[in-house]
Design an enzyme around this catalytic site. Structure first.
Site, PDB file in Angstrom:
ATOM      1  N   PRO A 123       0.845  -1.194   0.000  1.00 29.87           N
ATOM      2  CA  PRO A 123       0.000   0.000   0.000  1.00 29.87           C
ATOM      3  C   PRO A 123       0.883   1.248   0.000  1.00 29.87           C
ATOM      4  O   PRO A 123       1.790   1.355   0.822  1.00 29.87           O
ATOM      5  CB  PRO A 123      -0.796  -0.137   1.297  1.00 29.87           C
ATOM      6  CG  PRO A 123      -0.047  -1.125   2.124  1.00 29.87           C
ATOM      7  CD  PRO A 123       0.751  -1.982   1.212  1.00 29.87           C
ATOM      8  N   THR A 131       0.936   5.525  -0.240  1.00 32.51           N
ATOM      9  CA  THR A 131       0.256   6.819  -0.278  1.00 32.51           C
ATOM     10  C   THR A 131       0.816   7.644  -1.433  1.00 32.51           C
ATOM     11  O   THR A 131       2.020   7.853  -1.516  1.00 32.51           O
ATOM     12  CB  THR A 131       0.463   7.529   1.072  1.00 32.51           C
ATOM     13  OG1 THR A 131      -0.252   6.775   2.048  1.00 32.51           O
ATOM     14  CG2 THR A 131      -0.051   8.951   1.042  1.00 32.51           C
ATOM     15  N   GLN A 188      -7.115  -0.976   1.441  1.00 29.23           N
ATOM     16  CA  GLN A 188      -6.564  -0.810   2.781  1.00 29.23           C
ATOM     17  C   GLN A 188      -7.419   0.190   3.559  1.00 29.23           C
ATOM     18  O   GLN A 188      -7.558   1.352   3.160  1.00 29.23           O
ATOM     19  CB  GLN A 188      -5.118  -0.325   2.736  1.00 29.23           C
ATOM     20  CG  GLN A 188      -4.508  -0.395   4.147  1.00 29.23           C
ATOM     21  CD  GLN A 188      -3.077   0.080   4.225  1.00 29.23           C
ATOM     22  OE1 GLN A 188      -2.754   1.183   3.797  1.00 29.23           O
ATOM     23  NE2 GLN A 188      -2.215  -0.733   4.805  1.00 29.23           N
ATOM     24  N   GLY A 244      -3.154  -1.652  10.426  1.00 30.01           N
ATOM     25  CA  GLY A 244      -2.905  -1.687  11.871  1.00 30.01           C
ATOM     26  C   GLY A 244      -1.481  -1.286  12.204  1.00 30.01           C
ATOM     27  O   GLY A 244      -1.012  -1.529  13.322  1.00 30.01           O
ATOM     28  N   TYR A 296      -0.489   4.601  13.048  1.00 32.95           N
ATOM     29  CA  TYR A 296      -1.854   5.127  12.901  1.00 32.95           C
ATOM     30  C   TYR A 296      -2.739   4.593  14.024  1.00 32.95           C
ATOM     31  O   TYR A 296      -2.277   3.890  14.917  1.00 32.95           O
ATOM     32  CB  TYR A 296      -2.383   4.832  11.494  1.00 32.95           C
ATOM     33  CG  TYR A 296      -1.528   5.521  10.452  1.00 32.95           C
ATOM     34  CD1 TYR A 296      -1.433   6.920  10.430  1.00 32.95           C
ATOM     35  CD2 TYR A 296      -0.769   4.801   9.539  1.00 32.95           C
ATOM     36  CE1 TYR A 296      -0.618   7.577   9.514  1.00 32.95           C
ATOM     37  CE2 TYR A 296       0.049   5.447   8.618  1.00 32.95           C
ATOM     38  CZ  TYR A 296       0.129   6.837   8.618  1.00 32.95           C
ATOM     39  OH  TYR A 296       0.940   7.480   7.728  1.00 32.95           O
ATOM     40  N   GLY A 314      12.141  -2.926   1.774  1.00 26.16           N
ATOM     41  CA  GLY A 314      13.532  -3.009   1.351  1.00 26.16           C
ATOM     42  C   GLY A 314      13.914  -4.288   0.633  1.00 26.16           C
ATOM     43  O   GLY A 314      15.100  -4.565   0.483  1.00 26.16           O
TER      44      GLY A 314
END
Ligand SMILES: Nc1ncnc2c1ncn2[C@@H]1O[C@H](COP(=O)(O)OP(=O)(O)O)[C@@H](O)[C@H]1O
Ligand SMILES: O=P(O)(O)O[C@H]1O[C@H](CO)[C@@H](O[C@H]2O[C@H](CO)[C@@H](O)[C@H](O)[C@H]2O)[C@H](O)[C@H]1O
Length: 909
Positions: free
Chosen positions: A559, A561, A634, A711, A715, A824
């Site tokens: 996911p 942003t 998500q 989770g 956040y 990574g």
């Protein structure tokens, strides 16, 4: 219809009915040359026949075959002969393979058989050709002819040369006449100029040395002067077998050696030297064939012509129509195929729209080459290995096409693609017997295929380089190649469905390899670096099941942003293109998407609370599904990591009234630190749980395949879980089970909506994100992961860079669902992680941004583009200026930068 007049044949006229009614309908489908396999035969009739002058027991017959539900009949040549006991035991035995039925004629019992098995019959045909004889038949004539090349074989008629029918595994019947001539009898008859006769004449006259010279022919000319080729005669070429057999023998020896001497494996690059020489010669001769066919000869049937836009449109329409028909058949025959083929079949059927759409873009591209006559059914079986050279045979084109189609001028790239596909076939076929060692041997065959392809193309390029109409740089990606490859693989698939259903896996995997190419600026294929079998064998490309989600491969989109939604946080068409581009990854996890307006903390991140958002996401899920991908949403709540700027002036919420320690608000300029949140009351906690439930329901309406609960990363759920952000003293704070209570309530609410098999959970056990920290991470995360496992969640994503202090290896055994490692990873470390059991799949974040074709890059070994962090979160100057008008499409043109456009994708050999 004629009736037999010859007294010797009258006797078996009693056999006509059983012959037509039972014997031929059984005999024909068993013949390799019969083109109507699989279609129920309605009736068989003699359409024309003539008994031979001076040989009353030979009958030249043309039969018609009608099929149930089809109006068009097929026509076949079936010369017949009779054998009697006095012909001797040996002859009877030799005819067994060609016998149709026993016949009783007066007091004698004999066998009716295919006359091409009769030595004297074949010898007579040769003799009649040498005499340029003509025999009346019906309203027309049987016309025999010899070419000047026949003069090279005078002994063929003066001696009674031994006749030998070659192996029956062929579209026609080939008969060696001594070691001088090769007679090819057509079985399926099509009236009109025979492409093989025409090509043979042209190339023989042009002095092209790498075909068998055309020596003669037998044609039927009907009352209207229309000709049908029945038999062709070529010079016999002494050979070491065809290139298919030669290659299979070579590869078998190579694979046996690989198993016996593993040290050879390391030297694979060095060991195909001799085969590479062969492949280069093959490429060179192919190029020379095309050069000869591209000469301006004055014959309009052969003169080269430029490829026009109308040609391209016509070709692509045909390719599209054939692809549609092929997919239709695939859908119909799915159940009858081996179960192992179903995942590929399903993936292809889901992606067919995108595959077909890709052809449209190709239509505008001018390949810059000429169209010429070409081989048309070019593969390794069409080449004889003769001493150090090759002889190209069987110039009749694809047997399933009409003669007119086969005589059409085309791009010679079609032949190039045909041979390249044949190398792929050869590799797959060679691997079939090595079931136990597939995994180890497949990469070796990949090496061979790559080297062979490169040698062939180099030879071809060398022979055509200075030819204006043919010289095309095959190392450069050429979109037409993809269209021709699609056409060829569809042909192969139809061929295998009809003839060898247990071979369908080869064209199926060939089609699947085309899918990732759709995402490139326009569909491109590069013959030197096209996907390989090695890739198919890498553990990263093995399918895996997570709950109810079936991943085609283990490369997962993390996911990410990206801040490209509109100001109302509605997903737009730009985002649909972005996700569709990545549909080839085994699982797409969307960017974090807030379940309620109080759950946002960044500019232009999407939501899932409004109807407009549901509709926007629906377009995205449709685009991904059209390409056969799977996508989960998500679900997100940022909690304290927000600012009144985003919340209409409201204070962000969290488990406790503590700010993340002096942490700057992401992306906001000038810089400002996060403030102290409002600690959620118990009823407010229930409202947030309800918002997650609603978000899950909305995700369902938006067409997602499942959801992933965010989770991690500091956040809201992570704030409750980790001890440094949660100082509560009620049922939601204190012990690990209390701190996990709210996250698990969210999980239970979402599972109620989706069922556990479609729900995943994202966590970040390293505890170093955005102000997080825990007094005992192993204890806290172990508790949570065990609880998720008890709930049978489909998967978890553990975002934790691999290092000696990682706790993921300890969490992994606690979870029974799919374990996705993240952060990574490279292709190599991902493969290691999966191979060592540390993970079932790996999510790639930063690498997926500039590499929409990441799966293909991994497969082909092309180095992925490097990430450009400055474009991750959108560089648009109005990012925070909510008053700035936005175009109706819901995005600015500049949003594309670093999102959809990365300049030309790198393609290297
Ligand atoms: N000129 C030739 N000399 C020797 N053998 C030949 C010649 N032409 C064909 N053959 C043999 O006959 C086989 C079938 O020939 P081909 O033209 O490919 O028939 P089909 O159209 O039935 O596939 C070839 O694989 C090869 O073994
Ligand atoms: O009989 P033909 O030579 O006219 O060709 C037909 O049969 C071929 C199979 O023998 C088929 O070729 C396909 O299978 C080959 C391996 O057996 C492989 O090398 C080719 O690449 C593949 O297309 C051919 O397509 C069909 O027309």
């Amino acid at each position: 219809m004629n009736t037999p007049s010859n007294p010797n044949l009258e006797g078996w006229s009693a056999s006509y009915q059983p012959l037509l009614g039972e014997i031929l309908p059984t005999f024909l489908p068993a013949q390799r040359w019969f083109a109507g396999k699989g279609a129920p035969i309605e009736k068989v009739e003699f359409e024309q026949y003539v008994s031979w002058p001076e040989h009353s027991e030979w009958l030249l017959a043309r039969i018609g075959v009608w099929f149930t539900g089809r109006s068009e009949a097929q026509h076949y040549a079936l010369p017949l002969a009779l054998a009697w006991p006095e012909d001797g035991e040996e002859k009877w035995r030799s005819l067994r393979r060609s016998a149709l039925t026993k016949v009783q004629i007066q007091a004698r019992t004999g066998w009716l058989y295919d006359a091409f098995a009769e030595e004297r019959f074949c010898q007579l045909l040769v003799k009649l050709m040498a005499q340029n004889a003509q025999i009346p038949l019906g309203a027309g004539w049987l016309r025999f002819s010899a070419t000047p090349a026949f003069a090279g074989c005078p002994s063929a008629i003066s001696e009674a040369l031994p006749v030998k029918q070659l192996a029956a595994d062929s579209s026609n019947t080939s008969i060696a006449i001594g070691d001088r001539l090769l007679m090819k009898a057509y079985r399926r008859l099509q009236s009109g100029m025979s492409p093989e006769l025409e090509m043979g004449r042209f190339l023989t006259e042009a002095g092209f040395r790498n075909i068998a010279p055309l020596a003669g022919a037998l044609e039927y000319e009907d009352g209207n002067g229309e000709r049908t080729a029945l038999v062709l005669l070529h010079g016999f070429v002494a050979n070491q077998g065809d290139a298919w057999r030669y290659t299979q023998d070579y590869l078998k020896r190579f694979l046996d050696n690989c198993l016996q001497q593993p040290e050879m494996v390391r030297k694979a690059d060095e060991i195909h030297g001799l085969y590479r020489i062969f492949a280069t010669t093959l490429g060179r001769r192919t190029g020379e064939l095309h050069r000869t066919l591209a000469q301006i000869s004055g014959d309009p049937a052969f003169n080269p012509e430029p490829i026009t836009a109308a040609d391209l449109t016509r070709w692509l329409n045909r390719i599209r129509d054939e692809a549609i028909a092929t997919f239709e058949r695939l859908a119909q025959q799915r159940e009858s195929l081996p179960e192992s083929a179903w995942p590929r079949v399903d993936r292809l059927l889901a992606a067919r729209g995108a595959l077909l759409a890709s052809l449209k873009q190709t239509a505008t591209l001018n390949p810059g080459t000429v169209k010429i006559r070409y081989h048309g059914d070019y593969h390794l079986g069409q080449v004889l290995v003769a001493k150090e050279d090759v002889i190209i045979i069987d110039l009749e084109g694809e047997p399933s096409r009409t003669l007119e189609e086969r005589r059409d001028k085309q791009s010679p790239l079609r032949d190039v693609v045909g041979m390249v596909r044949s190398f792929n076939y050869a590799a797959h076929a060679a691997l079939r017997p090595f079931t136990a060692d597939r995994q180890a041997l497949a990469p070796r065959l990949d090496d061979w295929e790559r080297q062979t392809r490169a040698a062939f193309l180099n030879g071809y390029a060398e022979a055509t380089r200075d030819n204006v109409g043919l010289g095309i740089d095959l190392a450069q990606a050429n979109p037409l190649l993809q269209a021709f490859t699609l056409e060829k693989v569809c042909y192969e698939l139809r061929y295998e469905l009809d003839n060898r259903p247990d071979w369908v896996e080869i064209p199926l995997s060939g089609l699947c390899e085309l899918l990732p190419l759709l995402d490139q600026p326009f569909p491109r294929i590069n013959l030197l670096s096209s996907p390989s079998m090695e890739s198919a064998m890498s553990i990263l490309f093995e399918p895996v099941q997570f709950g109810e989600l079936r991943l085609q491969n283990r490369v997962v989109l993390a996911p990410l942003t990206r801040c490209r939604a509109d100001y109302q946080r509605v997903p737009n068409a730009l985002m649909a293109a972005y996700y569709a581009q990545r549909a080839w990854m085994g699982l797409l996890i969307t960017e974090a998407t807030s379940v309620e307006p109080m759950g946002v903390g960044y500019p232009r991140t999407p939501g899932i609370w409004s109807e407009a958002q549901v509709a926007g996401w629906r377009k995205i899920t449709d685009a991904v599904h059209e390409r056969g991908g799977i996508i989960v949403l998500q679900l997100w709540h940022v909690g304290r990591l927000s600012d009144p700027l985003y919340l209409n002036g409201a204070t962000p919420v969290g488990p406790s009234a503590i700010a993340p320690h002096e942490l700057s608000i992401a992306l906001l300029r000038p810089k400002k630190t996060y403030g102290v949140p409002h600690a959620l009351t118990v009823p407010e906690i229930a409202q947030v749980v309800a918002a997650f439930r609603q978000g899950a329901q909305n995700a369902k309406r938006a067409g997602f395949d499942g959801v992933e609960i965010h989770g991690g990363n500091g956040y809201l759920l992570d704030q409750f879980l980790q001890s440094n952000a949660n100082l509560r003293t009620d049922a939601y704070g204190g012990s690990p089970d209390n701190r996990a209570r709210f996250p698990l309530e969210v999980v239970d609410a979402v599972v109620e909506v989706w069922g556990a098999g479609r729900v995943g959970y994202h966590l970040a056990p390293r505890c170093d994100f955005l102000g997080m920290g825990d007094a005992n991470p192993l204890e806290t995360f172990s508790y949570l992961v065990s609880a998720l496992s008890q709930r049978h969640l489909a998967f978890i994503v553990a975002r934790e860079r691999a290092a000696p202090d990682s706790i993921s290896p300890k969490l992994r055994p606690l979870f029974t669902g799919g374990f996705i490692a993240n952060e990574g990873y490279t292709q190599q470390t991902a493969e290691q992680a999966i191979a060592s059991g540390l993970a079932d799949a790996v999510a790639f974040g930063m690498l997926s941004i500039p590499n929409p074709d990441l799966v293909e890059k991994f497969k082909t070994g092309i180095t992925p583009n490097a990430p450009q962090p400055e474009t991750f979160y959108n560089k648009h100057p109005y990012l925070f200026d909510l008053a700035e008008p936005m175009p109706a499409e819901g995005f600015y043109e500049s949003d594309r930068e670093g999102y959809l456009s990365f300049g030309p994708l790198k393609v290297s050999a």
